[in-house]
Design a protein around this motif. Structure first.
Motif, PDB file in Angstrom:
ATOM      1  N   THR A 116      41.988  -0.809  51.124  1.00 15.17           N
ATOM      2  CA  THR A 116      42.023  -2.203  51.562  1.00 15.17           C
ATOM      3  C   THR A 116      40.634  -2.825  51.514  1.00 15.17           C
TER       4      THR A 116
ATOM      5  N   SER B 263      41.276   1.395  54.483  1.00 15.45           N
ATOM      6  CA  SER B 263      42.250   2.492  54.444  1.00 15.45           C
ATOM      7  C   SER B 263      43.033   2.461  53.133  1.00 15.45           C
ATOM      8  N   ASN B 264      43.661   3.601  52.815  1.00 13.87           N
ATOM      9  CA  ASN B 264      44.385   3.719  51.544  1.00 13.87           C
ATOM     10  C   ASN B 264      45.540   2.719  51.460  1.00 13.87           C
ATOM     11  N   THR B 265      45.733   2.176  50.255  1.00 16.49           N
ATOM     12  CA  THR B 265      46.746   1.136  50.050  1.00 16.49           C
ATOM     13  C   THR B 265      48.036   1.670  49.449  1.00 16.49           C
ATOM     14  N   ARG B 266      48.113   2.959  49.197  1.00 17.47           N
ATOM     15  CA  ARG B 266      49.344   3.534  48.657  1.00 17.47           C
ATOM     16  C   ARG B 266      49.465   4.976  49.132  1.00 17.47           C
ATOM     17  N   ASN B 267      50.668   5.531  49.022  1.00 13.10           N
ATOM     18  CA  ASN B 267      50.874   6.926  49.381  1.00 13.10           C
ATOM     19  C   ASN B 267      50.084   7.807  48.424  1.00 13.10           C
TER      20      ASN B 267
ATOM     21  N   HIS C 203      43.846   5.088  43.442  1.00 13.67           N
ATOM     22  CA  HIS C 203      44.132   3.746  42.953  1.00 13.67           C
ATOM     23  C   HIS C 203      45.156   3.775  41.816  1.00 13.67           C
TER      24      HIS C 203
ATOM     25  N   THR D 289      50.519   5.409  53.216  1.00 17.59           N
ATOM     26  CA  THR D 289      49.667   4.219  53.171  1.00 17.59           C
ATOM     27  C   THR D 289      49.057   3.953  54.537  1.00 17.59           C
ATOM     28  N   GLY D 290      47.757   3.728  54.543  1.00 16.05           N
ATOM     29  CA  GLY D 290      47.057   3.404  55.783  1.00 16.05           C
ATOM     30  C   GLY D 290      46.616   4.580  56.607  1.00 16.05           C
TER      31      GLY D 290
END
Length: 134
Positions: A65, A73-77, A56, A126-127
């Motif tokens: 998300t 799922s992840n919102t950033r690299n 985060h 991301t994602g």
């Protein structure tokens, strides 16, 4: 599907069935060279350049998300430092509530294990890390 750790399973039972409250910590991604199992017994990567990566930016809730049909799922690299010491093969990843130590929450195998040589960098766009509960 992602596995719950024994720790998280117990926390969820306490919250949903026993009236306890749960205050989570940070959200950090860890890499493993073997299955961490629900008991957090696997081998986390050992390399002088390795450190768990925060998922985060400022608050834990912005790392993944909002849940949809039991998935997030992840919102950033998420980018790990380059490997320094020796070749390693990463087979699993996990979510912890602290950058060091702490409690494992979720774990899952990589779809394709990655063998990394010194100077290689592992990243998750991301994602690409999805936690699904069912």
């Amino acid at each position: 599907m992602s596995g719950f750790s024994d720790y998280l399973e117990n926390q969820l039972i306490n919250v949903t069935l026993r009236g306890s409250s749960y205050t989570g910590g940070g959200v950090y991604i860890a890499l493993f060279t073997s299955d961490p199992t629900d008991g957090a017994t696997g081998s986390e990567v050992v390399d002088s350049g390795y450190t768990r990566q925060r998922a985060h930016q400022s608050v834990a809730s912005d790392g993944f998300t909002a849940p949809s049909n039991g998935s997030s799922s992840n919102t950033r690299n998420i980018v790990f430092p380059a490997v320094v010491d020796t070749q390693i093969t990463v087979t699993h990843w996990a979510v912890f509530d602290a950058q060091t130590g702490g409690n494992m929450l979720y774990h899952a195998p990589l779809t394709n294990p990655k063998t990394l040589d010194p100077s290689d960098v592992l990243s998750f766009p991301t994602g690409s890390l999805t936690i699904t509960l069912s």
